[in-house]
Motif scaffolding. Sequence first.
Motif, PDB file in Angstrom:
ATOM      1  N   VAL A 207       6.905   1.496   2.812  1.00 55.03           N
ATOM      2  CA  VAL A 207       6.085   2.702   2.934  1.00 55.03           C
ATOM      3  C   VAL A 207       4.782   2.481   2.177  1.00 55.03           C
ATOM      4  N   LEU A 208       3.664   2.561   2.892  1.00 51.26           N
ATOM      5  CA  LEU A 208       2.361   2.384   2.260  1.00 51.26           C
ATOM      6  C   LEU A 208       1.993   3.650   1.484  1.00 51.26           C
ATOM      7  N   PRO A 209       1.622   3.501   0.224  1.00 46.52           N
ATOM      8  CA  PRO A 209       1.208   4.688  -0.534  1.00 46.52           C
ATOM      9  C   PRO A 209      -0.161   5.167  -0.087  1.00 46.52           C
ATOM     10  N   ASN A 210      -0.334   6.461  -0.033  1.00 50.11           N
ATOM     11  CA  ASN A 210      -1.649   7.049   0.192  1.00 50.11           C
ATOM     12  C   ASN A 210      -1.899   7.973  -0.990  1.00 50.11           C
TER      13      ASN A 210
ATOM     14  N   VAL B  34       5.690   3.953  10.285  1.00 50.54           N
ATOM     15  CA  VAL B  34       4.722   4.987  10.635  1.00 50.54           C
ATOM     16  C   VAL B  34       3.475   4.854   9.772  1.00 50.54           C
ATOM     17  N   THR B  35       3.661   4.553   8.486  1.00 53.90           N
ATOM     18  CA  THR B  35       2.507   4.480   7.577  1.00 53.90           C
ATOM     19  C   THR B  35       1.618   3.278   7.852  1.00 53.90           C
ATOM     20  N   PHE B  36       2.039   2.391   8.745  1.00 48.79           N
ATOM     21  CA  PHE B  36       1.186   1.278   9.153  1.00 48.79           C
ATOM     22  C   PHE B  36       0.326   1.639  10.367  1.00 48.79           C
ATOM     23  N   VAL B  37       0.590   2.805  10.979  1.00 46.14           N
ATOM     24  CA  VAL B  37      -0.190   3.199  12.158  1.00 46.14           C
ATOM     25  C   VAL B  37      -0.926   4.525  11.989  1.00 46.14           C
ATOM     26  N   VAL B  38      -0.544   5.327  10.986  1.00 47.50           N
ATOM     27  CA  VAL B  38      -1.218   6.603  10.742  1.00 47.50           C
ATOM     28  C   VAL B  38      -0.992   6.973   9.276  1.00 47.50           C
ATOM     29  N   PRO B  39      -1.974   7.552   8.607  1.00 48.13           N
ATOM     30  CA  PRO B  39      -1.762   7.977   7.210  1.00 48.13           C
ATOM     31  C   PRO B  39      -0.615   8.975   7.121  1.00 48.13           C
ATOM     32  N   GLY B  40       0.221   8.828   6.092  1.00 49.35           N
ATOM     33  CA  GLY B  40       1.364   9.726   5.984  1.00 49.35           C
ATOM     34  C   GLY B  40       1.867   9.851   4.569  1.00 49.35           C
ATOM     35  N   ILE B  41       2.753  10.815   4.385  1.00 51.16           N
ATOM     36  CA  ILE B  41       3.373  11.064   3.089  1.00 51.16           C
ATOM     37  C   ILE B  41       4.858  11.319   3.305  1.00 51.16           C
TER      38      ILE B  41
ATOM     39  N   LYS C  34     -11.206  10.553   2.744  1.00 48.97           N
ATOM     40  CA  LYS C  34     -10.625   9.790   1.628  1.00 48.97           C
ATOM     41  C   LYS C  34      -9.228   9.300   1.980  1.00 48.97           C
ATOM     42  N   ILE C  35      -8.448  10.133   2.673  1.00 52.71           N
ATOM     43  CA  ILE C  35      -7.105   9.729   3.110  1.00 52.71           C
ATOM     44  C   ILE C  35      -7.200   8.543   4.053  1.00 52.71           C
ATOM     45  N   ARG C  36      -8.145   8.587   4.971  1.00 56.23           N
ATOM     46  CA  ARG C  36      -8.331   7.472   5.908  1.00 56.23           C
ATOM     47  C   ARG C  36      -8.806   6.210   5.198  1.00 56.23           C
ATOM     48  N   GLU C  37      -9.632   6.354   4.187  1.00 58.16           N
ATOM     49  CA  GLU C  37     -10.078   5.193   3.419  1.00 58.16           C
ATOM     50  C   GLU C  37      -8.912   4.545   2.687  1.00 58.16           C
ATOM     51  N   ASP C  38      -8.037   5.367   2.068  1.00 55.99           N
ATOM     52  CA  ASP C  38      -6.836   4.837   1.407  1.00 55.99           C
ATOM     53  C   ASP C  38      -5.965   4.074   2.399  1.00 55.99           C
ATOM     54  N   PHE C  39      -5.814   4.651   3.576  1.00 55.59           N
ATOM     55  CA  PHE C  39      -4.991   4.051   4.622  1.00 55.59           C
ATOM     56  C   PHE C  39      -5.526   2.670   5.014  1.00 55.59           C
ATOM     57  N   LYS C  40      -6.818   2.584   5.273  1.00 56.04           N
ATOM     58  CA  LYS C  40      -7.421   1.313   5.679  1.00 56.04           C
ATOM     59  C   LYS C  40      -7.338   0.278   4.564  1.00 56.04           C
ATOM     60  N   LEU C  41      -7.519   0.707   3.323  1.00 56.15           N
ATOM     61  CA  LEU C  41      -7.445  -0.219   2.195  1.00 56.15           C
ATOM     62  C   LEU C  41      -6.046  -0.821   2.070  1.00 56.15           C
ATOM     63  N   LYS C  42      -5.021   0.008   2.203  1.00 49.95           N
ATOM     64  CA  LYS C  42      -3.651  -0.501   2.091  1.00 49.95           C
ATOM     65  C   LYS C  42      -3.312  -1.436   3.248  1.00 49.95           C
ATOM     66  N   LEU C  43      -3.811  -1.141   4.437  1.00 51.18           N
ATOM     67  CA  LEU C  43      -3.587  -2.054   5.556  1.00 51.18           C
ATOM     68  C   LEU C  43      -4.234  -3.411   5.284  1.00 51.18           C
ATOM     69  N   GLN C  44      -5.416  -3.391   4.714  1.00 50.14           N
ATOM     70  CA  GLN C  44      -6.093  -4.644   4.377  1.00 50.14           C
ATOM     71  C   GLN C  44      -5.300  -5.424   3.326  1.00 50.14           C
ATOM     72  N   GLU C  45      -4.768  -4.725   2.339  1.00 53.71           N
ATOM     73  CA  GLU C  45      -3.966  -5.389   1.307  1.00 53.71           C
ATOM     74  C   GLU C  45      -2.716  -6.028   1.893  1.00 53.71           C
ATOM     75  N   GLU C  46      -2.160  -5.383   2.916  1.00 59.00           N
ATOM     76  CA  GLU C  46      -0.948  -5.904   3.557  1.00 59.00           C
ATOM     77  C   GLU C  46      -1.279  -6.926   4.638  1.00 59.00           C
ATOM     78  N   GLU C  47      -2.587  -7.143   4.876  1.00 53.39           N
ATOM     79  CA  GLU C  47      -3.050  -8.062   5.923  1.00 53.39           C
ATOM     80  C   GLU C  47      -2.564  -7.644   7.294  1.00 53.39           C
ATOM     81  N   PHE C  48      -2.573  -6.315   7.515  1.00 54.24           N
ATOM     82  CA  PHE C  48      -2.196  -5.757   8.803  1.00 54.24           C
ATOM     83  C   PHE C  48      -3.406  -5.057   9.397  1.00 54.24           C
TER      84      PHE C  48
END
Length: 439
Positions: free
Chosen positions: A320-323, A360-367, A420-434
């Motif tokens: 689960v990707l943190p946002n 799900v958290t790899f395709v849309v921001p979520g909690i 800001k939520i979308r920015e967090d989402f994109k940053l975590k995807l980049q960290e995961e190389e996805f």
Amino acid sequence: MRPGEELPVPGGACGGVSELELLELLKLRAAERIDEAADRLGALSRAIWSQPELAYEEHHAHGLLTRFFEQERPAASWAVQPHYQLPTAFRAEWGPPGVRAPGAEARALQMGFLCEYDALPGIGHACGHNLIAEVGAAAALGLRAALESLPGPPPPVKVIVLGTPAEEDGGGKIDLIEAGAFKNLDVVLMAHPSQENAAYLPDLAEHDVTVKYYGKASHAAAYPWEGVNALDAAVLAYNNLSVLRQQMKPTWRVHGIIKNGGVKPNIIPSYSELIYYFRAPSVKELQVLTKKSEDCFRAAALATGCTVEIKGGAHDYYNVLPNKTLWKTYMENGKKLGIEFISEDTMLNGPSGSTDFGNVTFVVPGIHPYFYIGSDALNHTEQYTEAAGSQEAQFYALRAAKALAMTALDVIFKPGLLEKIREDFKLKLQEEEFLNTVE
């Protein structure tokens, strides 16, 4: 008005109500609506709890939930799609009249709430998925009521509830991702029962595997040398993995069983079968752990002369990707409702399991926050089954639903929050190389 734009203040700037005060009034209305529906919501949860169903077989729960939304007043206010992409999945949508017009959907902000409702074999709703279903439904009702209470026309927002089967086994959310069910959703929210209140827990990536060894049967006393012992291969594989544990990272988890080890002591087993789960904090680490473990399985086959078949499960569960922006917003709202959260350090370093919500958290921001239900019993125990069906759990479940609805209102109306939520989402995807591969 568009999401994120200024709220319409009654009477204009001199009306005595600020934008912030109006947002708080909307949150109050969301909470009031959830309280108004408390009896219906509790009956829904109890009915799901009373008839537990396994993954992909949740026909009773599916019927209860679809009827729940179909019976909301006024009639046909929720557009309900039973059997949505899967036999026991569903989709319920609400939006103001303008959002329902052809071509308007692409311009609407789409807020998603997820319901789970599958149970565990033998012990029923020992993970409290009946409460997850209730919370998702309640939060959606609360958000809708708040939007309808706005002076003037509601903003172009669509409230979507997805019924997602088979979390415990199979990964129904992954099936729905592949079917395009999460297309165009902007944010998704759900909450999971636990022993504590946590806005986030680092749920692990998980891969399951079935390993089958094929040997040759023979009389174990008269001519054992003619046999090829598949049970020996299974035992060696088990021990190989036990030895590997010394070189495993502390955050890795490996657990398995020998499902089949032969039929009679005087027959050299010609077949054995193991089932293993591998877990790691990220998909990348999970791939490393899986490779090391599969080498252990193959080594056992080589040592015993057996052939081996290694078959992965239908779906891997992602971590689960943190946002952080989203879960901090949830915490702010939860604290207003009296929720006492564990510390961030405990949250980020505490024990956790795995869930298909990770995908799900790899395709849309979520909690995916966790909430206390009035019991210290541990999930996946008979005691937790009892707690999940208790009246005491209702207060905590509805409180979590209120916090989700309030968080959704912040996403809709607080300027800059969604960005800001979308920015967090994109940053975590980049960290995961996805890369985001939503179609």
